[in-house]
Structure formats: C-alpha cells, structure tokens
Design a protein around this motif. Structure first.
Motif: not given
Length: 494
Positions: A199-210
């Motif tokens: 899960m994430f706490e911000t509005d997006r997922v960074n490129v590496e995590h994608v």
C-alpha cells in the motif's frame, strides 16, 4: 542476483557452552526467535522443497524451544509437518517487527488460521521486510506466539507454493535494503504464484515500485484508493486485487476490558497534571497513536488542540508514539514546536498534553483505547490506518482525515471526518514530489470541541463504528475473501 550466484553468508552466532546452557531460559526466547529470523543463508530447490538453512546450533535450539515453550510432544511436532494438503501459502512479512505491515500481516494470519475450515493449503510464515523487535514479540498474546512457532515449521515445496510478499516493494526480490528477500528465489516462476501485498500513503507509486509490482503475478491492495492510484501510476490493472484488512473485533471489544492506568508510563509535557487513571468523569481524554513522522500530522493535532482548549477546559491529550528515523525525546520536540510556532499561551495555561513513549504491549492496547473518550488522527496520508479501525472496534468515536486509505471505512455515520484544505507536495525522502493531504486545522478544532460537548452523539457514532467493523472487516469475513482468492489461483495454476 542471478540463479547461479551464491548469497553472501550472514555472520553466525557463537556456540559458547555457557551461553547454550542459559539459552533455554524463557527470557532468552525472543532473542532466539529473532536470531532465527535473520540467520537464513540460502535457499535450495532440490525436489523443489524450500529449505531455509540456519546455523546448526540455532536449528537445534529451535527444535527444543518448540518442545519446551509450546509444551508439544514429538507427535504434535510431526503433525505440524504433515504433507496434506499438498499446496502451501508462504506468507513473508515483518511478523517480529511491530508497525503497520506487521500488525496487518498478523491480522491476516490469525484470521485464516481461526476461520478457514478444512483449508486446501498449508500456511507457513517467515520474517521479512523490517527490523525485529524483542519488545513487540514479548508483548504478543501467548496464543499468537505459539501460533508463530507452529507456522514457522510448515514445510513447503516451491512448485506447490503461493508466496505472499507482505511489505513495501523495495523489500521484494532483489531487495533494495538489508532484508531476507521475498520471494526467496530470483526465479519467480518456480512458484505457483507470487503475490505482492502492499500500500502507499501518497497519491502515487514511484517508477521503481511500479516495475516491481508488475513483476508480481498479483498485487493485493487494501482500498479503492489504492486500486485507483496504483493503476494511474502504471501498475497493470489485471494484477490489482482489493483485499481489505481484518480487525480482530473480539480482541478489540470494550466490554472485555478495564481502563489502563498509565501513571507510571506517561510524561507530562504541557499543562497541569491530572489523575493517575485516564478515564474520569471530569476529564475528557483524546488519544492519538502514531509513529513520530510528519506524515502523521502531529503538528496539525497540536495546533488544533492547543488553540481550541486551555487549562480550564478539563481536557487531556495523550500521544502514544515511537521514533521513526529520529530520537526519542518527544517532549523536547513538542516544546520546541510550540515555542517556534505562532501559538499563543492562554491566560489560564495550556491544556494538558501527555506523551507515552514506553512500549505498550499488544495485549494491553485494548485497555489503552478503553481509557479514552475519543480517538483523533489528522494524518496527511494512510495506507490503512490500523489504530483507527482498532479504536472503532472498541466503540470509540474517531476524528480522522477524509483522504487516502481510511476512506474505505470512514463515513459520516460512523466517524467525524476532517476536511482537506489542500494537497501539498512531499518535500523529502523517497517519495519527494508526491502529493498528500493537508487536513484543516480549523475544522479539526471544531470537531474536537463538538465531540467533547456532545458525548451522547459521539457514543452513538462509536457504536455504529463497531457495527461496521463487525459487518465488513471481521476476521471471518476477510478470511473468506483470502481463502477464495487462494483457491482460485490453485484451481487455475495447480
């Protein structure tokens, strides 16, 4: 790491004889559990059986501790290793660490263990993704520690195993920091399926995590907020599955507990002292639980509380917190924040603020919630917000930010929602440039005053909150969801 490469050895513990003699003491048990968690050195795939090789002395101690601590006889140990059913779910998470991912992983494991009858799979757990905590292990209820010792012994074969990597994507194979990798092999296809639970706490997922998410067969996320943000960030929609979190509504049941006396663990930071017991007829108690980081909105909470209330209001704020990449001198941090702010000290003095920075055992958490009149968390972003659902299960009225993960379960009927003033940019750390919410300080002030002045309404909200937790997020309900998903994978791939 390529398949033919040999992992570097992890330093092995000493086999000193005197230490060995002392090792069976009940007090050393947590240390041994942690040693076991971090001394895995390699994985072999002979006959596709997953083998976690540990130091021989530790392996010997592990076997004897099961016999001693769990009071199992040899036949019981053998039963934990039986091969039927053939298929296995290997759940890798920070089980020995505490924190959000840890408590979430435990909630799934206990839900499955206690509510899935005649499962089509066996269950194994492994430590992964975070640092171990002796205090956390010692604070777990007895039945959870025994369950851990049992599930750790389950034997799994690679080609018959579904792996769940329950952590932030940076911990997945190959990990970006020092942790045991998940899945426990670079060859993802050696397993029936590999699932990332995150899960994430911000509005997006960074490129590496994608990129890491898209390597998984499936990615389980807890809310519609995450379904949307992950897909918009580039995670393949076919991989995303919403799996809500369970909350133990039987364990977090206010009817089963007395209030916790915190006289010996609290520290007065501002205002006057109050009685040794939190709950009293003449003091209204707000409680907040969080790790000390900017995202949690502790600054928003202090601004709202210290602006709205003063010493004559007969109100108290308790902050149960722990460090997050910072020191533990929270009292000084609060005082410095107040002195550096534009807050004006009331003529009658500050309303009371207490810090609890001593570890509160898991078994005592319900008593802590029982001690409060309301729970408040003006966070800038949450993956799920575990203290919120625990407080709601305890029938407490909660005041929380109307954004991110908690929107999955917060409603106008079961909680008090803090509006978002604006979105702000994360200015440091790995998620720099992402956006999260800025909850309204002014609206929070009004909500805290309203809850204090309308106790009957607040109690009704708390009652509705518990009803919603039982009907939508009980262990039985969520165990059914997970069981169905696992069986679908087995049907399609086994």
């Amino acid at each position: 790491m390529d398949a033919h490469e040999t992992p570097q050895s992890i330093p092995q513990p000493s086999t000193n004889t005197s230490s060995f003699c002392k090792s069976f003491s009940i007090y050393i048990l947590p240390i041994l559990i942690l040693i076991i968690a971090v001394t895995f050195t390699s994985i072999k795939s002979d006959n596709y059986q997953i083998q976690f090789h540990v130091n021989p002395t530790v392996k010997f101690l592990w076997k004897n501790l099961i016999l001693k601590y769990n009071k199992y006889d040899q036949s019981n140990v053998m039963q934990t290793n039986k091969i039927d059913p053939a298929y296995c779910v290997l759940w890798m998470a920070p089980f020995l660490s505490g924190g959000g991912y840890s408590s979430e992983a435990w909630s799934y494991i206990t839900s499955i263990r206690e509510n899935v009858k005649n499962p089509s799979f066996r269950l194994r757990i492994e430590q992964h993704g975070d640092m171990e905590s002796v205090d956390f292990w010692e604070g777990l209820p007895e039945y959870m520690r025994k369950m851990a010792l049992d599930l750790h012994q389950t034997q799994c074969r690679m080609n018959e195993t579904i792996v769940v990597c329950h952590s932030e994507p940076g911990a997945w194979y190959p990990p970006l920091f020092d942790t045991f990798p998940c899945p426990p092999s670079s060859r993802y296809k050696d397993f029936l399926a590999v699932i990332g639970r995150t899960m994430f706490e911000t509005d997006r997922v960074n490129v590496e995590h994608v990129r890491r998410c898209n390597r998984m067969d499936f990615v389980w996320v807890p809310t519609e907020f995450h379904v949307s943000s992950f897909i918009q960030s580039g995670v393949e929609s076919s991989k995303i599955v919403k799996v809500v979190q369970p909350v133990d509504v039987d364990f977090f049941d206010a009817r089963e507990y007395q209030s916790l006396d915190l006289a010996h663990v609290r520290r007065l930071v501002l205002g006057k002292g109050v009685k040794s017991s939190l709950s009293s007829d003449d003091e209204f108690v707000f409680l907040s639980i969080f790790k000390w980081e900017y995202r949690k909105g502790w600054d928003v909470l202090l601004k709202a509380y210290l602006t709205e209330f003063c010493r004559t209001d007969s109100v108290t704020l308790y902050l149960l917190t722990n460090p997050y990449h910072t020191d533990v001198n929270f009292s000084n941090k609060i005082i410095e924040f107040v002195e550096d702010s534009d807050l004006i000290r009331p003529v009658s003095g500050w309303a009371s603020v207490y810090v609890i920075d001593t570890h509160i055992a898991q078994v005592d958490l319900p008593r802590l919630y029982k001690s409060a009149n309301a729970f408040v968390l003006p966070s800038r972003g949450e993956g799920w917000g575990r203290p919120l659902v625990e407080a709601m299960s305890m029938s407490l009225p909660v005041i929380a930010t109307n954004w991110s993960g908690p929107t999955e379960y917060l409603t106008d009927e079961n909680s008090y929602l803090i509006p978002v003033d604006r979105m702000s940019e994360v200015t440091e750390g790995p998620f720099k440039g992402h956006l999260w919410a800025e909850p309204s300080v002014q609206k929070l002030q009004g909500l805290m005053r309203h809850v204090m002045n309308n106790p009957e309404e607040a109690r009704e909200k708390g009652k509705r909150a518990r009803e919603d937790m039982i009907s939508k997020f009980s262990p039985n309900s969520v165990a059914g969801i997970v069981n169905k998903l696992v069986n679908t994978i087995l049907h399609e791939r086994a």
